[in-house]
Design a protein around this motif. Sequence first.
Motif, short mmCIF file in Angstrom:
data_model
loop_
_atom_site.label_atom_id
_atom_site.label_comp_id
_atom_site.label_asym_id
_atom_site.label_seq_id
_atom_site.Cartn_x
_atom_site.Cartn_y
_atom_site.Cartn_z
N LEU A 58 0.81 -1.21 0.00
CA LEU A 58 0.00 0.00 0.00
C LEU A 58 0.85 1.26 0.00
N CYS A 79 -2.38 7.23 21.23
CA CYS A 79 -2.75 7.06 19.83
C CYS A 79 -2.37 8.30 19.03
N GLY A 80 -2.10 9.39 19.71
CA GLY A 80 -1.74 10.62 19.03
C GLY A 80 -0.51 10.48 18.16
N VAL A 82 0.47 7.64 16.72
CA VAL A 82 0.03 6.91 15.54
C VAL A 82 -0.73 7.87 14.62
N HIS A 83 -1.52 8.69 15.22
CA HIS A 83 -2.26 9.73 14.51
C HIS A 83 -1.35 10.50 13.58
N THR A 86 -0.14 8.27 10.69
CA THR A 86 -1.19 7.86 9.78
C THR A 86 -1.79 9.06 9.04
N LEU A 90 -2.76 9.45 5.23
CA LEU A 90 -4.17 9.52 4.85
C LEU A 90 -4.37 10.41 3.63
N VAL A 93 -2.99 8.72 0.61
CA VAL A 93 -3.84 7.61 0.20
C VAL A 93 -5.07 8.12 -0.53
N ASN A 94 -5.69 9.14 0.00
CA ASN A 94 -6.86 9.71 -0.66
C ASN A 94 -6.52 10.23 -2.05
N ILE A 97 -6.04 7.29 -4.39
CA ILE A 97 -7.33 6.71 -4.76
C ILE A 97 -7.98 7.55 -5.85
N LEU B 100 -6.47 0.23 -1.00
CA LEU B 100 -6.25 1.58 -0.48
C LEU B 100 -7.51 2.10 0.21
N THR B 101 -8.65 1.74 -0.34
CA THR B 101 -9.90 2.17 0.28
C THR B 101 -10.06 1.54 1.65
N LEU B 103 -7.63 0.57 3.51
CA LEU B 103 -6.63 1.22 4.36
C LEU B 103 -7.11 2.59 4.81
N ARG B 104 -7.72 3.32 3.88
CA ARG B 104 -8.19 4.66 4.23
C ARG B 104 -9.19 4.60 5.37
N LEU B 107 -7.24 4.06 8.47
CA LEU B 107 -6.48 5.26 8.83
C LEU B 107 -7.42 6.30 9.44
N GLU B 108 -8.59 6.44 8.84
CA GLU B 108 -9.54 7.41 9.35
C GLU B 108 -10.02 7.05 10.75
N MET B 110 -8.26 5.41 12.90
CA MET B 110 -7.14 5.68 13.80
C MET B 110 -7.00 7.16 14.10
N VAL B 111 -7.11 7.96 13.06
CA VAL B 111 -7.01 9.41 13.24
C VAL B 111 -8.11 9.89 14.19
N CYS B 113 -9.40 8.22 16.64
CA CYS B 113 -9.34 7.66 17.99
C CYS B 113 -8.42 8.43 18.92
N ASP B 114 -7.52 9.20 18.32
CA ASP B 114 -6.75 10.25 18.98
C ASP B 114 -6.25 10.01 20.40
N CYS B 121 -6.61 0.52 18.71
CA CYS B 121 -6.59 0.69 17.27
C CYS B 121 -6.44 -0.65 16.59
N ILE B 123 -5.58 -1.16 13.31
CA ILE B 123 -4.91 -1.15 12.00
C ILE B 123 -4.00 -2.35 11.78
#
Lengths: 138, 138
Positions: A58, A79-80, A82-83, A86, A90, A93-94, A97, B100-101, B103-104, B107-108, B110-111, B113-114, B121, B123
């Motif tokens: 990926l 998690c921040g 990882v935030h 990632t 992100l 990745v978008n 796509i 990728l979708t 994964l997105r 990733l979203e 994870m972002v 969950c902060d 998480c 992932i």
Amino acid sequence: MELAIGELSRRTGVKVPTIRYYEQIGLLPEPTRTEGQQRRYGAPEVRRLNFIRHARELGFDVEAIRQLLDLTSDPNRSCGEVHAITRTHLDEVNDKIARLTALRDELEAMVACDNRRVSDCRIIEVLADHGQCQHRHH
Amino acid sequence: MELAIGELSRRTGVKVPTIRYYEQIGLLPEPTRTEGQQRRYGAPEVRRLNFIRHARELGFDVEAIRQLLDLTSDPNRSCGEVHAITRTHLDEVNDKIARLTALRDELEAMVACDNRRVSDCRIIEVLADHGQCQHRHH
DNA sequence: TCTTGAACCTCTAGTCGCTAGAGCATGTAG
DNA sequence: CTACATGCTCTAGCGACTAGAGGTTCAAGA
């Protein structure tokens, strides 16, 4: 469960030399060895290696994977962090796509056009125009 | 329009040494030169290089790009040949989009969950589980 | 017209992420 | 207990760039 390197390779789809390479660069921990120095693996390595493979496919580079792996190996870390890692991906990745979807449409159009001439296909034009933000849609 | 290599670089986002490299491997034709051997480019090179850049970013390797470029440079050639090349990529592209979708979405999550812990998480789990049933070899 | 310095030139070597091969050792199945 | 598939280490190569050394060109300002 005691897997030889070849069996680990079969279960993960990662080639044997690549597994040794990952060990060498520290992505995989040094495994236990037999008397005769052959590597033996267990279930955690299968999971870890699967993760690595998918992340690589990926588009994560080795450094990013290393970070993710390091972070998640300490489950008390926020998690921040990882935030932060990632988040960076992100957007990429978008973006990927979006462009792949545009490309797919063009490829499908080309595949459909079959017997006509290349000059009728618009793939070159569309791809060449992308960064210019000028592409007209059909 | 007479562009120096640096200007071509600025207009396409391809670095100067990379442009020279593309010339070396035959992806770009040898351009005209000034008396003092400096390269000068025109509009067609801008288009061609933009095409190359976008195709590379989307994961086409140099050989595939070369084929596409060769085919389209002869506009009388049947689209069937382009078909064969693009067809191969279409499957890969669709596959990439799908993964990728997935994964997105992760990733979203994870972002989002902060402040919680990495242990919440998913992932790693999700990525590690992906290829368990079937893997495609490219 | 002359000067200056950014941008150009060629060439070699290094990077990343593998991948292939030589040459030898191990371990399991018959 | 032997055959031979699989394993080991080590070195070298590949694709696609990227960086640096050391020298040259060209265009804008004095």
